[in-house]
Design a protein around this motif. Sequence first.
Motif, PDB file in Angstrom:
ATOM      1  N   ASP A 105       0.879  -1.056   0.043  1.00 32.98           N
ATOM      2  CA  ASP A 105       0.022  -0.112   0.005  1.00 32.98           C
ATOM      3  C   ASP A 105       1.006   1.321  -0.190  1.00 32.98           C
ATOM      4  O   ASP A 105       2.034   1.176   0.494  1.00 32.98           O
ATOM      5  CB  ASP A 105      -0.887  -0.113   1.154  1.00 32.98           C
ATOM      6  CG  ASP A 105      -2.222  -0.178   0.895  1.00 32.98           C
ATOM      7  OD1 ASP A 105      -2.694   0.141  -0.392  1.00 32.98           O
ATOM      8  OD2 ASP A 105      -2.885  -0.924   1.803  1.00 32.98           O
TER       9      ASP A 105
ATOM     10  N   THR B  23     -12.095   7.680   6.896  1.00 31.80           N
ATOM     11  CA  THR B  23     -12.910   7.904   5.595  1.00 31.80           C
ATOM     12  C   THR B  23     -14.297   7.972   6.006  1.00 31.80           C
ATOM     13  O   THR B  23     -15.010   7.301   6.797  1.00 31.80           O
ATOM     14  CB  THR B  23     -12.755   6.578   4.777  1.00 31.80           C
ATOM     15  OG1 THR B  23     -11.260   6.301   4.454  1.00 31.80           O
ATOM     16  CG2 THR B  23     -13.375   6.739   3.402  1.00 31.80           C
TER      17      THR B  23
ATOM     18  N   SER C 181     -10.422   0.984  -6.539  1.00 32.80           N
ATOM     19  CA  SER C 181      -8.869   1.001  -6.422  1.00 32.80           C
ATOM     20  C   SER C 181      -8.564   2.332  -6.384  1.00 32.80           C
ATOM     21  O   SER C 181      -7.403   3.063  -6.013  1.00 32.80           O
ATOM     22  CB  SER C 181      -8.551   0.021  -7.544  1.00 32.80           C
ATOM     23  OG  SER C 181      -8.846  -1.364  -7.017  1.00 32.80           O
TER      24      SER C 181
ATOM     25  N   HIS D 125      -9.027   4.282  -3.408  1.00 29.67           N
ATOM     26  CA  HIS D 125      -8.177   3.936  -2.423  1.00 29.67           C
ATOM     27  C   HIS D 125      -6.665   4.513  -2.731  1.00 29.67           C
ATOM     28  O   HIS D 125      -6.128   4.999  -1.959  1.00 29.67           O
ATOM     29  CB  HIS D 125      -8.031   2.279  -2.245  1.00 29.67           C
ATOM     30  CG  HIS D 125      -6.775   1.861  -1.426  1.00 29.67           C
ATOM     31  ND1 HIS D 125      -7.110   2.113  -0.105  1.00 29.67           N
ATOM     32  CD2 HIS D 125      -5.742   1.233  -1.651  1.00 29.67           C
ATOM     33  CE1 HIS D 125      -6.089   1.503   0.408  1.00 29.67           C
ATOM     34  NE2 HIS D 125      -5.090   0.993  -0.265  1.00 29.67           N
ATOM     35  N   GLN D 126      -6.239   4.625  -4.060  1.00 28.81           N
ATOM     36  CA  GLN D 126      -5.141   5.429  -4.342  1.00 28.81           C
ATOM     37  C   GLN D 126      -5.292   6.873  -3.969  1.00 28.81           C
ATOM     38  O   GLN D 126      -4.085   7.275  -3.627  1.00 28.81           O
ATOM     39  CB  GLN D 126      -5.064   5.149  -6.043  1.00 28.81           C
ATOM     40  CG  GLN D 126      -4.322   3.929  -6.458  1.00 28.81           C
ATOM     41  CD  GLN D 126      -2.941   3.745  -6.314  1.00 28.81           C
ATOM     42  OE1 GLN D 126      -2.106   4.461  -6.687  1.00 28.81           O
ATOM     43  NE2 GLN D 126      -2.646   2.730  -5.559  1.00 28.81           N
TER      44      GLN D 126
ATOM     45  N   ARG E 286      -6.957   8.044  -1.702  1.00 25.98           N
ATOM     46  CA  ARG E 286      -6.913   8.193  -0.342  1.00 25.98           C
ATOM     47  C   ARG E 286      -5.492   8.283   0.082  1.00 25.98           C
ATOM     48  O   ARG E 286      -5.082   8.831   1.202  1.00 25.98           O
ATOM     49  CB  ARG E 286      -7.807   7.237   0.404  1.00 25.98           C
ATOM     50  CG  ARG E 286      -7.768   7.073   1.815  1.00 25.98           C
ATOM     51  CD  ARG E 286      -8.870   6.035   2.298  1.00 25.98           C
ATOM     52  NE  ARG E 286      -8.710   4.635   1.942  1.00 25.98           N
ATOM     53  CZ  ARG E 286      -9.482   3.723   2.242  1.00 25.98           C
ATOM     54  NH1 ARG E 286     -10.648   4.207   2.972  1.00 25.98           N
ATOM     55  NH2 ARG E 286      -9.282   2.510   2.159  1.00 25.98           N
TER      56      ARG E 286
ATOM     57  N   MET F 149     -15.273   1.472   1.517  1.00 27.90           N
ATOM     58  CA  MET F 149     -13.983   2.434   1.480  1.00 27.90           C
ATOM     59  C   MET F 149     -14.121   2.924   2.990  1.00 27.90           C
ATOM     60  O   MET F 149     -13.066   3.139   3.753  1.00 27.90           O
ATOM     61  CB  MET F 149     -14.411   3.450   0.573  1.00 27.90           C
ATOM     62  CG  MET F 149     -14.001   3.256  -0.694  1.00 27.90           C
ATOM     63  SD  MET F 149     -12.155   2.928  -0.956  1.00 27.90           S
ATOM     64  CE  MET F 149     -11.472   4.400  -0.198  1.00 27.90           C
TER      65      MET F 149
ATOM     66  N   ASN G 252      -9.241   0.022   5.413  1.00 28.74           N
ATOM     67  CA  ASN G 252      -8.227   0.654   4.841  1.00 28.74           C
ATOM     68  C   ASN G 252      -7.009  -0.274   4.212  1.00 28.74           C
ATOM     69  O   ASN G 252      -5.937  -0.162   3.713  1.00 28.74           O
ATOM     70  CB  ASN G 252      -7.389   1.438   5.911  1.00 28.74           C
ATOM     71  CG  ASN G 252      -7.820   2.790   6.183  1.00 28.74           C
ATOM     72  OD1 ASN G 252      -7.655   3.678   5.327  1.00 28.74           O
ATOM     73  ND2 ASN G 252      -8.590   2.939   7.259  1.00 28.74           N
TER      74      ASN G 252
ATOM     75  N   GLY H 272      -5.881  -2.384   1.489  1.00 31.66           N
ATOM     76  CA  GLY H 272      -5.713  -2.430  -0.091  1.00 31.66           C
ATOM     77  C   GLY H 272      -5.996  -3.611  -0.855  1.00 31.66           C
ATOM     78  O   GLY H 272      -6.757  -3.650  -1.951  1.00 31.66           O
TER      79      GLY H 272
ATOM     80  N   ILE I 187      -9.818  -4.313  -0.557  1.00 32.31           N
ATOM     81  CA  ILE I 187     -10.526  -3.401  -1.499  1.00 32.31           C
ATOM     82  C   ILE I 187     -10.332  -3.853  -2.810  1.00 32.31           C
ATOM     83  O   ILE I 187     -11.205  -3.830  -3.614  1.00 32.31           O
ATOM     84  CB  ILE I 187      -9.894  -1.825  -1.204  1.00 32.31           C
ATOM     85  CG1 ILE I 187     -10.546  -1.470   0.216  1.00 32.31           C
ATOM     86  CG2 ILE I 187     -10.235  -0.952  -2.422  1.00 32.31           C
ATOM     87  CD1 ILE I 187      -9.955  -0.135   0.586  1.00 32.31           C
TER      88      ILE I 187
END
Length: 700
Positions: free
Chosen positions: A299, A459, A574, A577-578, A580, A611, A615, A617, A620
Amino acid sequence: MNSILDQDIMYLPGVGPKRKSILSKELNINSYNDLLEYYPYKYVDRSRIYSIRELSTDMPFVQIKGKILSYDEYDMGGKKKRVVGHFSDGTGVCDLVWFHGTRYVYQNFKVNKEYIVFGRPTVYGGLYEFAHPDIDDAGKMELSEMGMQPYYITTEKMKKAGITSRTIEKMTKTLLEKLGQTLLPETLPDFLTARLHLISRNQAFRWIHYPKTADEMQHARVRLKFEELFYVQLNILRYTADRRRRYRGYIFAHVGKAFNDFYTQHLPFPLTKAQKRVIKEIRADMNSGRQMNRLLQGDVGSGKTLVALMSMLIALDNGYQTCIMAPTEILAEQHLQTIRSFLEGMNIRVELLTGIVKGKKRQKILEDLALGKINILVGTHAVIEDPVHFANLGFAVIDEQHRFGVAQRARLWEKSNNPPHILVMTATPIPRTLAMTIYGDLDVSIIDELPPGRKPVMTIHKYDTQMASLYNGIRQQILQGRQIYIVFPLIKESEKSDLKNLEEGFENLKEVFPEFHLSKVHGKMKPADKEKEMQKFVKGETQILVATTVIEVGVNVPNASVMVILDAQRFGLSQLHQLRGRVGRGADQSYCILVTNYKLSEETRKRIDIMCESNDGFQIAEADLKFRGPGDLEGTQQSGIAFDLKIADIARDGQIVQMAREEAQKIIDDDPTCQKDEYSILWNRLKELRKVNINWSSIS
């Protein structure tokens, strides 16, 4: 037998040149074999006939058997007519309704003839009715042969040309009848089908299109999915074995002064257990005598760059140069600064080569690189251009590798007499089954823990009606000395309306926050302007960076503590997540705010919930794969990897992927040069499948 399956679909009764043209353009069906491999997407159980008195409105599709008693027509305005056939089975009466195709109805469905009617019952005017039902001649349709009715995906153009799911079903039935008792050729050896309890390919094709029971359908699906995934894995593992035989790797047996000095005197913080484990895996590879091809997943913020640098130092200790290639100039410069700060006080020369390094400075770097005076070269794709020559490149790192095409990555190999050891890094977690397929020829290392002191990003989901309170929260964070990202959903750089939204949004934010300085970045800007705006934010001259997803990779601002993503429903998991991952890089608590409207589909709500809850990755990425499928995932599109899978689903068939991988590995272990007669059926089949549109040979 092959010649029959290779025959042009045009010559199948009921097809002809016109339909062949549409099938070819819309579904790429050109031969009998293509039609056989166009699989149903669902089935409806047609093994039972209901009576009209049993009908209820909560039923899905059902079938009834009886006669059309009479027809009525009703005007619908203009030239449109509604045709109603009154239908009875002796237990009651219902209506069959058509809103178009009147002539076809009268020509094909006669009064007082027995038919089997199939459709979804609804109630209108106190009577059950079936709109545009499927109708079959009861005399020609035996109940025993109905079983599960297949449904095929069709396009709008096909429907307009009268090619419906039912049409394809009839074509497939015609083809299977034409093939009769002829056995379709087997593509798996007997020992494999027997050991895994798989039905024959011949049986699988017949049951996939016309299963009598759900059990038959399941047997057919497992057999065909396994075959498809098995050949993908066999192909990857064959290439891997071939490459390992042909390319000997540089042996880095020595861990010396550079590595040890760094480890004892310059290490910025203690390594996590995961980092130590990965460095051990890399060291073992580099000392094995075979060329390393390793994927390092972790991550954002997990410390991949530090692991890469320490691996580079081992290469330096053995007398070789190294390089790190990044997808953007911003990310390359960031790597340069990070590596130089790590190595401060050590006698190691690190230089940058990107498009903005020009003139005498560029010339000097190229000369010194060729003379071996530069130890570590950091750059973009400029590193693989023709004028770039290394004295002895032994180790190369590719960061965020899905941003590079296959050909670009392969050119790194040409920069050395022997292919250098390759470490591919990504902060986009890739689900295991997908990694096994896309990166099947790479060994995988995972850093699955964050350095101590990092707080997980909180989040929060907010609706666009709550912007006033959101702006207040942003103001409080800035007054505490923090910086903020606000991301607009310009997914494709061609979406003019989105660009307008970003421009208008930027002006609006300037009015909301007149006391602060704002930067703006999007993909349509000139690189120099984009860089200038980014640098203002990096240096803290602006407090808010308004941007599109161009900031998804490679901006490191530890002081930024809030990521606001507007219209978050338009982003994949994804990607969210990137984004974030751009915050939470300092010691302070950071926040990611997902802003959406109220009208959200069930699937979107699930994505937002995941999300907010996780957390992780990898968790997710697994969820994203299930929601979107492999072809849509960030990374698979950009690397030019398209999956030519007709029935298997990497997201949902993880167990079959694993089984296929294990069986393929056993065969490669037993016959690494693909020579043994007992496996000839496999090697011949692989030759036939060369048309698969993935260049497996050079993925790494």
